[in-house]
Design a protein around this motif. Structure first.
Motif, PDB file in Angstrom:
ATOM      1  N   VAL A  31      15.997  17.404 -53.272  1.00 38.13           N
ATOM      2  CA  VAL A  31      17.363  17.674 -53.711  1.00 38.13           C
ATOM      3  C   VAL A  31      18.023  16.355 -54.100  1.00 38.13           C
ATOM      4  CG1 VAL A  31      19.646  18.456 -52.973  1.00 38.13           C
ATOM      5  CG2 VAL A  31      17.618  19.747 -52.312  1.00 38.13           C
ATOM      6  N   GLY A  32      18.641  16.339 -55.267  1.00 39.40           N
ATOM      7  CA  GLY A  32      19.298  15.128 -55.747  1.00 39.40           C
ATOM      8  C   GLY A  32      18.509  14.364 -56.784  1.00 39.40           C
ATOM      9  N   GLU A  33      17.207  14.654 -56.913  1.00 42.68           N
ATOM     10  CA  GLU A  33      16.405  13.915 -57.888  1.00 42.68           C
ATOM     11  C   GLU A  33      16.590  14.475 -59.298  1.00 42.68           C
ATOM     12  OE1 GLU A  33      12.032  14.466 -58.321  1.00 42.68           O
ATOM     13  OE2 GLU A  33      12.214  15.620 -56.456  1.00 42.68           O
ATOM     14  N   MET A  34      16.298  13.627 -60.271  1.00 40.40           N
ATOM     15  CA  MET A  34      16.428  13.999 -61.676  1.00 40.40           C
ATOM     16  C   MET A  34      15.066  14.438 -62.220  1.00 40.40           C
ATOM     17  SD  MET A  34      19.614  13.511 -62.175  1.00 40.40           S
ATOM     18  CE  MET A  34      20.996  12.569 -61.496  1.00 40.40           C
ATOM     19  N   ARG A  35      15.089  15.463 -63.052  1.00 41.83           N
ATOM     20  CA  ARG A  35      13.865  15.981 -63.680  1.00 41.83           C
ATOM     21  C   ARG A  35      14.149  16.331 -65.132  1.00 41.83           C
ATOM     22  NH1 ARG A  35       8.687  17.182 -60.836  1.00 41.83           N
ATOM     23  NH2 ARG A  35       9.114  16.552 -58.691  1.00 41.83           N
ATOM     24  N   GLU A  36      13.070  16.417 -65.914  1.00 39.50           N
ATOM     25  CA  GLU A  36      13.186  16.923 -67.280  1.00 39.50           C
ATOM     26  C   GLU A  36      12.447  18.245 -67.358  1.00 39.50           C
ATOM     27  OE1 GLU A  36      11.990  14.247 -70.329  1.00 39.50           O
ATOM     28  OE2 GLU A  36      13.898  13.159 -70.290  1.00 39.50           O
ATOM     29  N   GLY A  37      12.987  19.177 -68.128  1.00 44.18           N
ATOM     30  CA  GLY A  37      12.346  20.477 -68.278  1.00 44.18           C
ATOM     31  C   GLY A  37      12.710  21.101 -69.604  1.00 44.18           C
ATOM     32  N   LYS A  38      12.031  22.194 -69.897  1.00 45.78           N
ATOM     33  CA  LYS A  38      12.259  22.894 -71.166  1.00 45.78           C
ATOM     34  C   LYS A  38      12.963  24.217 -70.909  1.00 45.78           C
ATOM     35  CE  LYS A  38       9.128  22.601 -74.328  1.00 45.78           C
ATOM     36  NZ  LYS A  38       7.899  22.745 -75.125  1.00 45.78           N
ATOM     37  N   ARG A  83      17.674  17.230 -69.333  1.00 48.07           N
ATOM     38  CA  ARG A  83      17.589  16.461 -68.092  1.00 48.07           C
ATOM     39  C   ARG A  83      18.463  17.176 -67.064  1.00 48.07           C
ATOM     40  NH1 ARG A  83      16.180  11.505 -66.114  1.00 48.07           N
ATOM     41  NH2 ARG A  83      17.591  10.476 -64.647  1.00 48.07           N
ATOM     42  N   VAL A  84      17.919  17.426 -65.886  1.00 48.39           N
ATOM     43  CA  VAL A  84      18.637  18.179 -64.870  1.00 48.39           C
ATOM     44  C   VAL A  84      18.570  17.472 -63.520  1.00 48.39           C
ATOM     45  CG1 VAL A  84      18.290  20.425 -65.977  1.00 48.39           C
ATOM     46  CG2 VAL A  84      16.577  19.578 -64.362  1.00 48.39           C
ATOM     47  N   LYS A  85      19.526  17.810 -62.686  1.00 47.52           N
ATOM     48  CA  LYS A  85      19.536  17.324 -61.302  1.00 47.52           C
ATOM     49  C   LYS A  85      19.218  18.495 -60.387  1.00 47.52           C
ATOM     50  CE  LYS A  85      22.472  14.925 -57.932  1.00 47.52           C
ATOM     51  NZ  LYS A  85      23.794  14.282 -57.705  1.00 47.52           N
ATOM     52  N   GLU A  91      25.588  17.504 -63.642  1.00 46.21           N
ATOM     53  CA  GLU A  91      25.438  16.497 -62.594  1.00 46.21           C
ATOM     54  C   GLU A  91      24.419  15.423 -62.962  1.00 46.21           C
ATOM     55  OE1 GLU A  91      27.109  16.039 -59.921  1.00 46.21           O
ATOM     56  OE2 GLU A  91      28.213  17.915 -59.622  1.00 46.21           O
ATOM     57  N   ALA A  92      23.615  15.705 -63.986  1.00 46.73           N
ATOM     58  CA  ALA A  92      22.626  14.718 -64.437  1.00 46.73           C
ATOM     59  C   ALA A  92      23.258  13.659 -65.335  1.00 46.73           C
ATOM     60  CB  ALA A  92      21.485  15.412 -65.182  1.00 46.73           C
ATOM     61  N   GLY A  93      24.496  13.887 -65.757  1.00 44.91           N
ATOM     62  CA  GLY A  93      25.204  12.940 -66.605  1.00 44.91           C
ATOM     63  C   GLY A  93      26.358  12.297 -65.865  1.00 44.91           C
ATOM     64  N   PRO A  94      27.117  11.405 -66.529  1.00 46.30           N
ATOM     65  CA  PRO A  94      28.252  10.734 -65.879  1.00 46.30           C
ATOM     66  C   PRO A  94      29.370  11.710 -65.547  1.00 46.30           C
ATOM     67  CG  PRO A  94      28.213  10.246 -68.235  1.00 46.30           C
ATOM     68  CD  PRO A  94      26.937  10.958 -67.924  1.00 46.30           C
ATOM     69  N   ASP A  95      30.079  11.442 -64.445  1.00 47.13           N
ATOM     70  CA  ASP A  95      31.207  12.272 -64.023  1.00 47.13           C
ATOM     71  C   ASP A  95      32.466  11.760 -64.721  1.00 47.13           C
ATOM     72  OD1 ASP A  95      33.238  13.623 -62.772  1.00 47.13           O
ATOM     73  OD2 ASP A  95      32.466  13.332 -60.744  1.00 47.13           O
TER      74      ASP A  95
END
Length: 420
Positions: free
Chosen positions: A211-218, A263-265, A282-286
């Protein structure tokens, strides 16, 4: 199991038999394929029809060949494509004897290993590779060991397939789910393999996903409530519509499209791994991180009303940043309903009355724009107003009684030297 439904029937075996029967009807596989073949003389059943398996020791790997020893006078060779991963030297593995290459050297197959199928050694449950040669309303037609095979449409993918055309002439990895040598009936499934891969991938992902890590997906599918994102083959997570953008999103397709990489969190993972919650925003700047430097109390700003409630109207000042105009700050006049003054989509100008980035709150007021530009709160009476009233000079409070003015003045002003 993925987050979206795969439409599995309550009794998959019965459903599959029905699909096969519906597709074939009273015809044999040969008839429904509509292919001609020269008649063959019936082959006498021999002892070769029995599957011969032996356990051997891996002696080495040379290029695409795995060398196997069964004893001092018997060796074998197996293609590396038969293995999910290249075996280690010294490892003991069970093989199917597929024939003789030369005296003392056998051609080998791995039970369940994908590869070119041989009619003599073909087994139910075996993993093979087959080329799609045609299609019909019920599914795909394939060639297996020189024989015709059938794959029901429900066994091609994990979800329903609408168009079979892309599969023509493609080589598919599939499992033999039914084999009748007498009738030369072969039924295949690719879905079985995909389900096994999905289960393995999900288990692998659950073990490593944090939980909290960044991943890429389709993006694989879009629904009214969000979008499904594939993290590993067959393993999807859900991005809820509220987690797609810092700005309000009405339709997920406004933000993402099927097939795009995002890109997702990772926000949440269930213990079983069957539910994975993801966030794009959440994967981008707040945007609230820079609010203090952008907006100051007392400044006049423009924005768009995004929604109204019983207690006020929310106004987007910049992407992802909203302020609230309380119903009491919409007008100097009494307001019974917010939409009597503002409506969603309307552009308004308001004054910032409060900024609290920590609580993600910005207070706004339209009423303050029409108030007198002095330091006195609206509705209070200043000492200067009292002096003008007593001297009979023109003031904003003409027509009011002295008592009313004194009540407005209160005890916090102080006359300091009188009013005369």
């Amino acid at each position: 199991m993925s987050d979206h439904p795969t439409d599995k029937p309550a009794n998959p075996d019965a459903q599959l038999e029905k699909e096969i029967a519906d597709a074939l009807g009273d015809q044999s596989l040969e008839q429904i394929m509509q292919e001609t073949e020269a008649p063959r003389a019936p082959r006498r059943k021999t002892s070769d029809d029995a599957v011969n398996t032996r356990i051997g020791t891996i002696a080495g790997v040379r290029g695409k060949e795995v060398l196997v020893e069964f004893g001092a006078k018997l060796q074998g060779v197996c293609d590396t494509e038969q293995f999910e991963k290249v075996p280690r030297v010294g490892e003991r593995v069970e093989f199917v004897i597929d024939g003789q290459i030369e005296p003392g050297v056998m051609r080998l197959l791995v039970p369940g290993g994908a590869g070119k199928a041989d009619w003599k050694t073909l087994q139910q449950g075996q993993i093979i590779e087959a080329v799609v040669s045609g299609m019909n309303t019920g599914g795909l037609e394939l060639k297996v060991a020189g024989q015709r095979a059938f794959m029901p449409i429900s066994q091609i993918e994990l979800s329903r397939v609408e168009d079979l055309t892309p599969y023509l002439n493609k080589k598919l990895r599939c499992k033999v789910t039914e084999l009748n040598r007498k009738r030369k009936r072969i039924v295949l499934s690719r879905r079985d393999i995909l389900e096994e891969e999905e289960k393995a991938n999900r288990q692998k992902l659950v073990e490593t996903l944090q939980v909290g890590e960044m991943r890429e997906g389709k993006v694989t599918r879009i629904a009214a409530f969000g979008a499904f994102v594939e993290l590993l083959p067959g393993v999807d997570g859900l991005v809820h519509v509220s987690d797609m953008s810092w700005s309000r999103v009405n339709d997920p397709s406004e933000v993402v499209q099927v097939g795009t990489t995002v890109r997702v969190k990772v926000m949440k993972v269930s213990e079983s791994g069957d539910r994975i919650s993801l966030s794009i925003k959440e994967a981008g700047p707040d945007p609230w991180d820079t609010v203090a430097g952008q907006f100051a109390e007392g400044a006049d700003v423009k924005g768009t009303v995004t929604r109204t409630t019983d207690f006020g109207a929310f106004v987007e000042l910049s992407p992802g940043v909203e302020g609230l105009i309380h119903i009491s700050q919409l007008s100097e006049q009494r307001v019974n309903r917010v939409e009597q003054v503002v409506k969603p989509g309307q552009e308004v100008t308001a004054r910032i009355t409060q900024v609290d980035p920590g609580k993600r709150r910005i207070g706004l007021s339209i009423r303050a724009l029409t108030a007198k530009d002095d330091d006195q709160p609206r509705g209070k009476t200043s000492a200067e107003d009292l002096r003008r009233y007593v001297k009979g000079e023109k003031s904003a409070h003409a027509g009011e009684s002295l008592g009313a003015l004194l009540n407005k003045f209160g005890d916090d002003g102080g006359l300091k030297g009188g009013i005369g």
